[in-house]
Design an enzyme around this catalytic site. Structure first.
Site, PDB file in Angstrom:
ATOM      1  N   ASP A 187       0.647  -1.239  -0.166  1.00  0.00           N
ATOM      2  CA  ASP A 187       0.265  -0.048  -0.266  1.00  0.00           C
ATOM      3  C   ASP A 187       1.185   1.364   0.465  1.00  0.00           C
ATOM      4  OD1 ASP A 187      -3.218   0.490   1.807  1.00  0.00           O
ATOM      5  OD2 ASP A 187      -1.635   1.654   0.225  1.00  0.00           O
TER       6      ASP A 187
HETATM    7  C1  GLC Z   1      -4.950   3.985  -0.066  1.00  0.00           C
HETATM    8  C2  GLC Z   1      -5.580   3.023   0.158  1.00  0.00           C
HETATM    9  C3  GLC Z   1      -5.609   1.702  -0.941  1.00  0.00           C
HETATM   10  C4  GLC Z   1      -5.465   2.725  -2.384  1.00  0.00           C
HETATM   11  C5  GLC Z   1      -4.220   3.203  -2.695  1.00  0.00           C
HETATM   12  C6  GLC Z   1      -3.771   3.475  -4.022  1.00  0.00           C
HETATM   13  O1  GLC Z   1      -3.426   4.525   1.540  1.00  0.00           O
HETATM   14  O2  GLC Z   1      -4.914   2.527   1.413  1.00  0.00           O
HETATM   15  O3  GLC Z   1      -6.722   1.099  -0.647  1.00  0.00           O
HETATM   16  O4  GLC Z   1      -6.046   0.989  -3.077  1.00  0.00           O
HETATM   17  O5  GLC Z   1      -3.592   4.075  -1.571  1.00  0.00           O
HETATM   18  O6  GLC Z   1      -4.538   4.784  -4.058  1.00  0.00           O
END
Ligand code: GLC
Length: 719
Positions: free
Chosen positions: A266
């Site tokens: 993430d």
């Molecule tokens: C965010 C979220 C995740 C998302 C990622 C990309 O922090 O936790 O669910 O897919 O970043 O946007």
């Protein structure tokens, strides 16, 4: 078997190029002035132009023209001509926005959820996207956590069914030939929804047994359905951040489950191991992540800055880097990007496909089925000749898309008030009433004036979309005080009061449900939400949604969920005189509204629960039948739910566990005989030694309209 093309490419790649292939950046690095969709802390990345030109994937771009431009510019610069992967969060719709997943779950309609994912994939693919960061399969039990809106709820069985459906919808059956689908990425692995105190990004700590019993099934279901990617979660699992957790990623995900697809961190989760206190610096964070098997690093540069040196020093075997690169290149190959780097990107087609009528119909149908009637004492459905005043911050508000609707449009979203006017014309008067958090004297005067001639008042209330979603936990889950005051102000008119709620989490509904005649939970219903709700309010459609997450009596009751244990001192009844039992001095143990709860404009009667036998062996299955009769005046759909309780296990077992459900569509007076098949496989659970099996013994079967009001019968499993 890795193709020759990829093996040849790998041989050509320098170690620096391999490390950069593992990095994912936002569009801002490619397309000056367009930040794309920023979803996390932007940091000075400290990377060179050359490293940007070698990166493997991009997140958060939303238009075909931009993606075509970025891809072509990249291919002109990348020495080996390796195409970029384009990814984005398409969680509940891309441009046509569907109800938030917590609403979608309340439809109990996995086929429709699959259709919504297929529509989202089609809109995303024509805009040039290749991967969606969805489904989010985190089980949730704490409505203080803002991201409950992204989950389908508190039940592992139902979450698993929806995770499978979303993967099928997003991916279709052939990602190589069918460029109208995109690869799915199940997230957040694992157990992100158990953040302590419901505070986002907070510590998660649970036994491996509970992890496997409740939190892992939905991720596993997505992978069993062929999900191409997995995203790590921000939190610790057994005190180790997921992105550096070898046991979770190498041993369980890749070893035990055999997942050999792409694992992406993430946003910044690899570097955040330093803040967690699990790495001294970027170098150690990179070492732990690559060792754990994380392939793509989202928006931090620890891999590109440190992997070459770690390999040179013999601390990381280059084979680990190679396997990560191969997995990414294989996904690009499966998507056909080496032969057609632009894949489905088509600005012309984009204008035809995006938000087309067919897509909007799916969105409206899903919104209609996702709303849950929580209370109705003779007010709904409305009649078009009634004079109705629509008051409140959501009477004329397009903020009904939810917090993962970055590519959607609030401007084109169908608002509640306008949709009601469309159905009932001048019999509907709209007044703002007040803001989400405040109410001015003028606004209240306007509301008082608007309701003067009204026969019925509809209060459109709720949370702003940014009050739920990522980084949006709330310690107080009531409606904002100004809205509670508006309810009191409108009550003084002495007219029937119906509330429509727009919110991203179960709320503490004290001051709402006890003060009005009807409550319709609309969640964030998406771009067609106003029309769906208007149809429900006027009886064009009959509410059929059922809650997939308990509504607590008060925030102090959290966590409260239906599949809880009994404890050694269960409270025998809410009005018990007993002191030494598990209870609060000031509130009940039971939630305000239980899992599975939802009313209809008609009524249903359950009777004649029968088991085909009182005894079953593992080779047999039990037939469970019940009669459901529509005892009202309107046709309605009822979701008949089957729960089981294992009376005594090797470990304690939940009071109820959802095992199946059937929807019946009944005309007034019609009776359906509903038959469930219950096999021994549905009686299995994780034992203390983590073996997954059933035990001989007594079981209770429950059938009903929700997890509380059930008929029950007992049987024994004999071995
Ligand atoms: C965010 C979220 C995740 C998302 C990622 C990309 O922090 O936790 O669910 O897919 O970043 O946007």
């Amino acid at each position: 078997m890795t193709s020759q093309r990829i093996m040849n490419l790998l041989k050509e790649m320098t170690l620096e190029e391999k490390a950069a292939q593992l990095m994912q950046l936002v569009a801002a690095f490619y397309d000056d002035g367009d930040e794309g969709q920023i979803t996390g802390p932007m940091e000075a990345m400290g990377i060179s132009e050359a490293e940007v030109n070698r990166a493997g994937s991009v997140l958060g771009v939303s238009e075909a023209e931009k993606i075509i431009k970025i891809q072509q510019a990249h291919l002109a610069k990348d020495r080996l001509g390796i195409p970029l992967l384009f990814m984005a969060d398409i969680v509940h719709g891309f441009k046509t926005i569907f109800p938030i997943p917590l609403a979608m779950g309340c439809s109990w309609d996995t086929e429709l959820a699959e259709s919504s994912a297929a529509v989202a994939a089609k809109e995303a693919a024509v805009s040039g996207l290749h991967v969606t960061f969805a489904p989010m399969a985190d089980l949730v039990r704490d409505p203080r956590w803002g991201r409950v809106m992204e989950s389908t709820g508190e039940d592992p069985y139902l979450n698993a069914l929806f995770a499978r459906a979303m993967v099928r919808g997003f991916q279709g059956s052939d990602l190589t030939r069918d460029t109208s689908h995109v690869a799915a990425c199940v997230k957040h692995f694992a157990a992100y929804g158990l953040a302590e105190g419901g505070r986002d990004y907070n510590t998660v700590d649970l036994s491996e047994r509970s992890l496997r019993e409740y939190y892992l099934p939905a991720y596993k279901a997505a992978l069993d359905e062929g999900c191409e990617m997995v995203m790590t979660s921000f939190n610790t699992v057994d005190s180790i951040p997921a992105s550096g957790n070898r046991k979770l990623m190498r041993d369980l995900l890749r070893g035990e489950w055999g997942f050999d697809g792409v694992l992406i961190s993430d946003w910044a989760a690899i570097r955040e191991m330093i803040a967690h206190g699990a790495a001294e610096d970027d170098r150690e964070a990179a070492l732990k992540a690559i060792t754990a098997g994380v392939d793509i690093e989202m928006m931090t540069p620890t891999y590109v800055h440190h992997l070459p040196q770690l390999v040179a020093e013999g601390l990381v075997d280059e084979a680990l880097v190679d396997e990560a690169v191969i997995r990414i290149l294989e996904l690009k190959e499966k998507l056909g990007l080496f032969d057609n780097p632009l894949r489905g990107a088509d600005p012309e087609a984009e204008r035809e496909v995006i938000y087309c009528d067919a897509h909007r119909q799916v969105a409206q149908e899903l919104a209609t089925k996702s709303c849950v009637l929580l209370k109705n004492e003779g007010v709904l459905p409305l009649h078009r000749e009634q004079k109705v005043a629509v008051v409140g911050p959501f009477a004329q508000n397009g903020d009904i898309l939810g917090s993962w609707s970055w590519a959607g449009s609030r401007e084109t979203a169908l608002q509640l008030g306008a949709s009601m006017v469309k159905l009932a014309g001048d019999n509907v008067v709209l007044a703002e009433g007040n803001g989400i958090m405040s109410m001015s004297k003028e606004q209240l005067q306007q509301a008082d004036a608007a309701v003067q001639e009204a026969d019925v008042i509809v209060l459109a209330l709720g949370e702003a979309s940014e009050m739920s979603g990522e980084a949006s936990s709330r310690s107080n889950i009531q409606l904002p005080g100004a809205q509670l005051q508006l309810i009191q102000a409108m009550k003084r008119h002495g007219k029937p009061l119906a509330v429509v709620l727009f919110n991203g989490r179960p709320l503490d509904l004290h001051g709402v449900i006890d003060q009005v005649d009807a409550v319709l939970e609309a969640w964030f219903p998406g771009s067609e939400g106003g029309a769906a709700i208007a149809d429900l309010l006027y009886g064009v459609a009959n509410p059929s949604g059922k809650l997939t997450m308990s509504f607590p009596y008060a925030v102090g009751q959290i966590p409260v969920y239906y599949n809880h244990y009994n404890t050694g001192r269960p409270k025998p009844a809410e009005d018990t005189e007993e002191k030494y039992v598990s209870q609060y001095l000031d509130i009940p143990n039971a939630p305000l509204l239980p899992f599975g709860y939802g009313l209809s404009y008609t009524t249903f009667d359950y009777s004649a629960l029968e088991l085909s036998s009182e005894v079953m062996t593992p080779e047999q299955s039990l037939k469970v039948t019940v009669e459901v009769r529509n005892t009202g005046e309107l046709r309605g759909v009822e979701t008949v739910q089957l729960y089981v309780r294992d009376i005594a296990g090797e470990v304690v077992r939940p009071m109820k566990e959802l095992k199946d459900f059937h929807k019946v569509d009944l005309a007034p007076g019609e009776t359906a005989k509903v038959v469930f098949e219950l096999g021994e496989d549905k009686l299995r659970y994780y034992h203390s030694d983590l073996s997954f099996a059933s035990d001989a013994g007594s079981f209770e079967v429950f059938v009903g309209p929700n997890s509380r009001d059930t008929l029950q019968a007992r049987f024994r499993l004999i071995k």
